[in-house]
Design a protein around this motif. Structure first.
Motif, PDB file in Angstrom:
ATOM      1  N   HIS A 280       0.819  -1.214   0.000  1.00  0.00           N
ATOM      2  CA  HIS A 280       0.000   0.000   0.000  1.00  0.00           C
ATOM      3  C   HIS A 280       0.854   1.266   0.000  1.00  0.00           C
ATOM      4  O   HIS A 280       0.563   2.204  -0.767  1.00  0.00           O
ATOM      5  CB  HIS A 280      -0.959  -0.013   1.194  1.00  0.00           C
ATOM      6  CG  HIS A 280      -2.133   0.905   1.037  1.00  0.00           C
ATOM      7  ND1 HIS A 280      -2.060   2.250   1.330  1.00  0.00           N
ATOM      8  CD2 HIS A 280      -3.399   0.695   0.603  1.00  0.00           C
ATOM      9  CE1 HIS A 280      -3.234   2.815   1.101  1.00  0.00           C
ATOM     10  NE2 HIS A 280      -4.057   1.899   0.660  1.00  0.00           N
ATOM     11  N   PRO A 281       1.921   1.343   0.807  1.00  0.00           N
ATOM     12  CA  PRO A 281       2.753   2.548   0.761  1.00  0.00           C
ATOM     13  C   PRO A 281       3.400   2.793  -0.606  1.00  0.00           C
ATOM     14  O   PRO A 281       3.671   3.942  -0.971  1.00  0.00           O
ATOM     15  CB  PRO A 281       3.826   2.283   1.830  1.00  0.00           C
ATOM     16  CG  PRO A 281       3.183   1.321   2.776  1.00  0.00           C
ATOM     17  CD  PRO A 281       2.336   0.442   1.897  1.00  0.00           C
ATOM     18  N   ILE A 282       3.643   1.731  -1.369  1.00  0.00           N
ATOM     19  CA  ILE A 282       4.353   1.845  -2.644  1.00  0.00           C
ATOM     20  C   ILE A 282       3.409   1.944  -3.834  1.00  0.00           C
ATOM     21  O   ILE A 282       3.588   2.784  -4.725  1.00  0.00           O
ATOM     22  CB  ILE A 282       5.304   0.641  -2.837  1.00  0.00           C
ATOM     23  CG1 ILE A 282       6.363   0.621  -1.738  1.00  0.00           C
ATOM     24  CG2 ILE A 282       5.958   0.665  -4.220  1.00  0.00           C
ATOM     25  CD1 ILE A 282       7.210  -0.646  -1.713  1.00  0.00           C
ATOM     26  N   PHE A 283       2.376   1.116  -3.867  1.00  0.00           N
ATOM     27  CA  PHE A 283       1.575   0.960  -5.083  1.00  0.00           C
ATOM     28  C   PHE A 283       0.213   1.653  -5.054  1.00  0.00           C
ATOM     29  O   PHE A 283      -0.420   1.811  -6.096  1.00  0.00           O
ATOM     30  CB  PHE A 283       1.359  -0.532  -5.376  1.00  0.00           C
ATOM     31  CG  PHE A 283       2.615  -1.264  -5.730  1.00  0.00           C
ATOM     32  CD1 PHE A 283       3.102  -1.235  -7.025  1.00  0.00           C
ATOM     33  CD2 PHE A 283       3.323  -1.981  -4.777  1.00  0.00           C
ATOM     34  CE1 PHE A 283       4.267  -1.905  -7.369  1.00  0.00           C
ATOM     35  CE2 PHE A 283       4.491  -2.647  -5.096  1.00  0.00           C
ATOM     36  CZ  PHE A 283       4.964  -2.614  -6.402  1.00  0.00           C
ATOM     37  N   SER A 284      -0.270   2.052  -3.891  1.00  0.00           N
ATOM     38  CA  SER A 284      -1.607   2.652  -3.837  1.00  0.00           C
ATOM     39  C   SER A 284      -1.574   4.117  -4.264  1.00  0.00           C
ATOM     40  O   SER A 284      -0.519   4.762  -4.273  1.00  0.00           O
ATOM     41  CB  SER A 284      -2.189   2.548  -2.420  1.00  0.00           C
ATOM     42  OG  SER A 284      -1.510   3.413  -1.526  1.00  0.00           O
ATOM     43  N   LYS A 285      -2.733   4.634  -4.583  1.00  0.00           N
ATOM     44  CA  LYS A 285      -2.850   6.022  -5.044  1.00  0.00           C
ATOM     45  C   LYS A 285      -2.453   7.006  -3.953  1.00  0.00           C
ATOM     46  O   LYS A 285      -1.794   8.020  -4.216  1.00  0.00           O
ATOM     47  CB  LYS A 285      -4.287   6.290  -5.502  1.00  0.00           C
ATOM     48  CG  LYS A 285      -4.515   7.695  -6.026  1.00  0.00           C
ATOM     49  CD  LYS A 285      -5.960   7.875  -6.472  1.00  0.00           C
ATOM     50  CE  LYS A 285      -6.205   9.307  -6.955  1.00  0.00           C
ATOM     51  NZ  LYS A 285      -7.629   9.496  -7.380  1.00  0.00           N
ATOM     52  N   LYS A 323       5.918   6.330  -2.319  1.00  0.00           N
ATOM     53  CA  LYS A 323       4.958   6.028  -3.386  1.00  0.00           C
ATOM     54  C   LYS A 323       5.669   5.868  -4.735  1.00  0.00           C
ATOM     55  O   LYS A 323       6.470   6.699  -5.123  1.00  0.00           O
ATOM     56  CB  LYS A 323       3.908   7.140  -3.513  1.00  0.00           C
ATOM     57  CG  LYS A 323       2.691   6.956  -2.665  1.00  0.00           C
ATOM     58  CD  LYS A 323       1.503   7.785  -3.118  1.00  0.00           C
ATOM     59  CE  LYS A 323       1.840   9.229  -3.430  1.00  0.00           C
ATOM     60  NZ  LYS A 323       0.632   9.960  -3.867  1.00  0.00           N
ATOM     61  N   GLY A 324       5.361   4.782  -5.418  1.00  0.00           N
ATOM     62  CA  GLY A 324       5.880   4.585  -6.770  1.00  0.00           C
ATOM     63  C   GLY A 324       7.294   4.056  -6.854  1.00  0.00           C
ATOM     64  O   GLY A 324       7.854   3.981  -7.958  1.00  0.00           O
ATOM     65  N   THR A 325       7.876   3.661  -5.715  1.00  0.00           N
ATOM     66  CA  THR A 325       9.276   3.234  -5.734  1.00  0.00           C
ATOM     67  C   THR A 325       9.426   1.753  -6.070  1.00  0.00           C
ATOM     68  O   THR A 325      10.086   0.989  -5.348  1.00  0.00           O
ATOM     69  CB  THR A 325       9.954   3.525  -4.379  1.00  0.00           C
ATOM     70  OG1 THR A 325       9.192   2.891  -3.336  1.00  0.00           O
ATOM     71  CG2 THR A 325      10.055   5.005  -4.117  1.00  0.00           C
ATOM     72  N   SER A 326       8.817   1.322  -7.135  1.00  0.00           N
ATOM     73  CA  SER A 326       9.012  -0.043  -7.607  1.00  0.00           C
ATOM     74  C   SER A 326       8.577  -0.121  -9.059  1.00  0.00           C
ATOM     75  O   SER A 326       7.473   0.309  -9.403  1.00  0.00           O
ATOM     76  CB  SER A 326       8.201  -1.046  -6.764  1.00  0.00           C
ATOM     77  OG  SER A 326       8.693  -2.355  -6.915  1.00  0.00           O
ATOM     78  N   ASP A 327       9.439  -0.666  -9.886  1.00  0.00           N
ATOM     79  CA  ASP A 327       9.131  -0.771 -11.311  1.00  0.00           C
ATOM     80  C   ASP A 327       8.269  -1.984 -11.623  1.00  0.00           C
ATOM     81  O   ASP A 327       7.807  -2.143 -12.751  1.00  0.00           O
ATOM     82  CB  ASP A 327      10.434  -0.863 -12.119  1.00  0.00           C
ATOM     83  CG  ASP A 327      11.316   0.358 -11.936  1.00  0.00           C
ATOM     84  OD1 ASP A 327      10.767   1.459 -11.750  1.00  0.00           O
ATOM     85  OD2 ASP A 327      12.554   0.204 -11.977  1.00  0.00           O
ATOM     86  N   TYR A 328       8.063  -2.840 -10.642  1.00  0.00           N
ATOM     87  CA  TYR A 328       7.233  -4.027 -10.799  1.00  0.00           C
ATOM     88  C   TYR A 328       6.762  -4.450  -9.412  1.00  0.00           C
ATOM     89  O   TYR A 328       7.322  -4.032  -8.393  1.00  0.00           O
ATOM     90  CB  TYR A 328       8.026  -5.176 -11.446  1.00  0.00           C
ATOM     91  CG  TYR A 328       9.240  -5.584 -10.668  1.00  0.00           C
ATOM     92  CD1 TYR A 328       9.160  -6.512  -9.625  1.00  0.00           C
ATOM     93  CD2 TYR A 328      10.486  -5.017 -10.931  1.00  0.00           C
ATOM     94  CE1 TYR A 328      10.259  -6.863  -8.877  1.00  0.00           C
ATOM     95  CE2 TYR A 328      11.603  -5.358 -10.187  1.00  0.00           C
ATOM     96  CZ  TYR A 328      11.488  -6.277  -9.162  1.00  0.00           C
ATOM     97  OH  TYR A 328      12.591  -6.619  -8.407  1.00  0.00           O
ATOM     98  N   PHE A 329       5.726  -5.280  -9.355  1.00  0.00           N
ATOM     99  CA  PHE A 329       5.245  -5.865  -8.107  1.00  0.00           C
ATOM    100  C   PHE A 329       5.843  -7.269  -8.014  1.00  0.00           C
ATOM    101  O   PHE A 329       5.427  -8.179  -8.722  1.00  0.00           O
ATOM    102  CB  PHE A 329       3.716  -5.935  -8.116  1.00  0.00           C
ATOM    103  CG  PHE A 329       3.087  -6.267  -6.780  1.00  0.00           C
ATOM    104  CD1 PHE A 329       3.284  -7.500  -6.181  1.00  0.00           C
ATOM    105  CD2 PHE A 329       2.276  -5.352  -6.133  1.00  0.00           C
ATOM    106  CE1 PHE A 329       2.701  -7.815  -4.963  1.00  0.00           C
ATOM    107  CE2 PHE A 329       1.685  -5.641  -4.909  1.00  0.00           C
ATOM    108  CZ  PHE A 329       1.899  -6.871  -4.326  1.00  0.00           C
ATOM    109  N   GLY A 330       6.856  -7.426  -7.156  1.00  0.00           N
ATOM    110  CA  GLY A 330       7.459  -8.743  -6.960  1.00  0.00           C
ATOM    111  C   GLY A 330       6.623  -9.549  -5.973  1.00  0.00           C
ATOM    112  O   GLY A 330       6.444  -9.131  -4.830  1.00  0.00           O
ATOM    113  N   LEU A 331       6.110 -10.685  -6.406  1.00  0.00           N
ATOM    114  CA  LEU A 331       5.210 -11.492  -5.575  1.00  0.00           C
ATOM    115  C   LEU A 331       5.782 -12.875  -5.337  1.00  0.00           C
ATOM    116  O   LEU A 331       6.033 -13.628  -6.280  1.00  0.00           O
ATOM    117  CB  LEU A 331       3.837 -11.614  -6.248  1.00  0.00           C
ATOM    118  CG  LEU A 331       2.840 -12.545  -5.548  1.00  0.00           C
ATOM    119  CD1 LEU A 331       2.447 -11.997  -4.175  1.00  0.00           C
ATOM    120  CD2 LEU A 331       1.592 -12.754  -6.415  1.00  0.00           C
TER     121      LEU A 331
END
Length: 503
Positions: A280-285, A323-331
């Protein structure tokens, strides 16, 4: 009238027919989709005291658990001996046909005393040799900067409960980018902060073994998110234009099925407390921790007499930076569970801070790991959850795998093949039917290795390692052959089809 077709036309026609059948059966991988395999440094490398490598947290933890005895049955001192056998391991990866290899770096091998004032030339050269060998075999390196092992001296300062770890990790990451950036185009900063922080600073089953439930894990994740952000910013500002790579973070995620019909809240709350805690801190609006975590942990903290929430608070500046500090979602996804809500108690608050209790369906098949039930439909479900929650980001499956028992003769590991098949099938449904934006799939793991608190009792490798043999002899399991066939055909095939062709 007689028609004549040249050979190339016939070949193209056959390829198109096969591709159409593949699409209809949902066994096709998308164009450009990549399949890899993974390991981590402490679990496989060994060579714990070779050259000038420093003592790391797991060296201290495992030796301490065994009363100072450096017994390789209970430590990662030798592990799979990949430090010495990396060329053999890379040849195996090449022979199977994987597109890439996800590996991690040992912080203590690169910075022996934990700090940036001393860089190990031998440690750096070792990893350059590994990366060069991968490139020579046509295998793309996917490098994780931190997979749970760090210099022991940093634990003496509090480890990830000390905010100075953000600075130390920043220094380490910059050196890593400087030394290996030209050889690596795909990075992960930190592996599974949620799992690492709970196991290291709450239950204490992972190094350094601190038991601070309700406080330690929240501080640990808080600092890891800041450390991740600083590493991302360094790469973005200083190295991306030169090296043109991608960098992200790896998040562990089960799927949580609600026990009660029509209960969507329990599943969502469970997701937020596990994966959303990091995502949520990285990928949410809006960034920041999930609102439900802030509310419920804050309410519990007040009932318990704390002057502030046990969940640390990000400043507005940090919320925007993260926010936004990832170029992909690693799962990393392995399994699923069942969840239900427990109402808030006016005196004791929310159970488990979340108000959620979990269980498993007794009908689900179990792997060797107590936490790993085989629930393929959960894979498709969590991919759709990520799609809906975070506007369909590019997803890299960074781990997925099945554990067997150490006391089994399991070279013919049909259960593992069936696991991989059923999970990949659900992933392809998520991609081809649901439109989930998945780009990579990584099998865990290439080798049997040191499995943290379970030591060598459980085996995830598609390659068997004989830990009773000083040479750590490797023997590919049947799953390695099956995955090789899938990679060769670029098509998901059942065990029956594979077995029929094999015979």
């Amino acid at each position: 009238m007689i028609f004549f077709f040249d050979k190339s036309f016939i070949i193209i026609l056959l390829i198109n027919l096969l591709y159409s059948q593949c699409i209809a059966e949902n066994t096709c991988f998308p164009s450009g989709f990549k399949i890899g395999v993974a390991s981590s440094a402490y679990q496989t490398e060994g060579a714990w005291n070779v050259s000038d490598k420093g003592i790391n947290n797991w060296d201290t933890f495992t030796h301490g658990k065994n009363q100072g005895n450096s017994n390789e049955d209970n430590t990662g001192d030798i592990a799979s001996d990949s430090y010495n056998k990396y060329k053999e391991d890379i040849q195996i990866i090449s022979d199977i046909g994987f597109d890439y290899y996800r590996l991690s770096l040992s912080w203590a091998r690169i910075l022996p005393n934990g700090f940036a004032n001393k860089i190990s030339e031998e440690g750096v050269q070792h990893y350059k040799n590994v990366l060069d060998e991968l490139h020579a075999k046509g295998i793309e390196p996917f490098v994780t900067i931190y997979h749970w092992d760090h210099p022991d001296v940093l634990d003496k300062l509090g480890g990830w409960t000390n905010e100075l770890m953000v600075d130390y990790f920043e220094d380490y990451a910059r050196i890593v980018f400087q030394e290996f950036g030209s050889r690596v185009k795909l990075w992960a900063t930190i592996n599974e902060p949620n799992i690492n922080c709970l196991s290291s600073y709450s239950t204490g089953v992972y190094a350094p073994g601190f038991k601070m439930p309700g406080i330690g894990p929240y501080i640990c994740v808080h600092n890891m998110l800041k450390a991740h952000t600083r590493a991302y910013e360094i790469y973005d500002e200083e190295f991306r234009q030169i090296n043109n790579g991608k960098i992200g973070i790896v998040i562990a995620g089960f799927y949580h099925f609600s026990v009660e019909e029509n209960d969507t809240e329990s599943s969502d709350v469970a997701f937020q407390y596990e994966s959303g805690w990091i995502a949520h801190p990285i990928f949410s609006k809006n960034g920041d921790y999930p609102p439900v975590m802030k509310e419920r942990i804050g309410e519990n903290s007040k009932l318990e007499g704390y002057p502030r929430s046990r969940l640390p608070e990000f400043s507005p500046d940090w919320i925007q930076r993260i926010k936004g500090t990832s170029d992909y979602f690693g799962l990393n996804h392995y399994s699923s569970n069942l969840v239900k809500s427990v109402p808030k108690n006016p005196i004791t608050g929310w159970i488990n801070d979340s108000g959620i209790v979990s269980s498993v369906d007794k009908s689900w098949m179990r792997a060797a790991s107590i936490w790993l039930s085989v629930v393929p439909k959960g894979f498709r479900s969590i991919l759709n959850k990520i799609k809906c929650e975070y506007n369909n980001p590019p997803v890299f499956i960074t781990e997925n795998g099945y554990s067997g028992y150490a006391n089994e003769s399991d070279i013919q590991d049909i259960n593992r093949i069936n696991y991989f098949y059923s999970y990949i099938e659900e992933m392809l449904l998520a991609i081809n039917v649901d439109g989930c934006n998945v780009h990579r799939y990584t099998a865990w793991s290439i080798l049997d290795s040191f499995e943290w608190d379970m030591e060598y009792k459980e085996r995830f490798g598609i390659v068997h390692v004989d830990f009773n043999n000083p040479n750590r002899t490797r023997t590919p399991r049947l799953s390695a052959s099956w995955l090789g066939c899938v990679l060769n055909r670029r098509k998901l095939i059942s065990f029956d089809e594979f077995n029929a062709n094999r015979i």
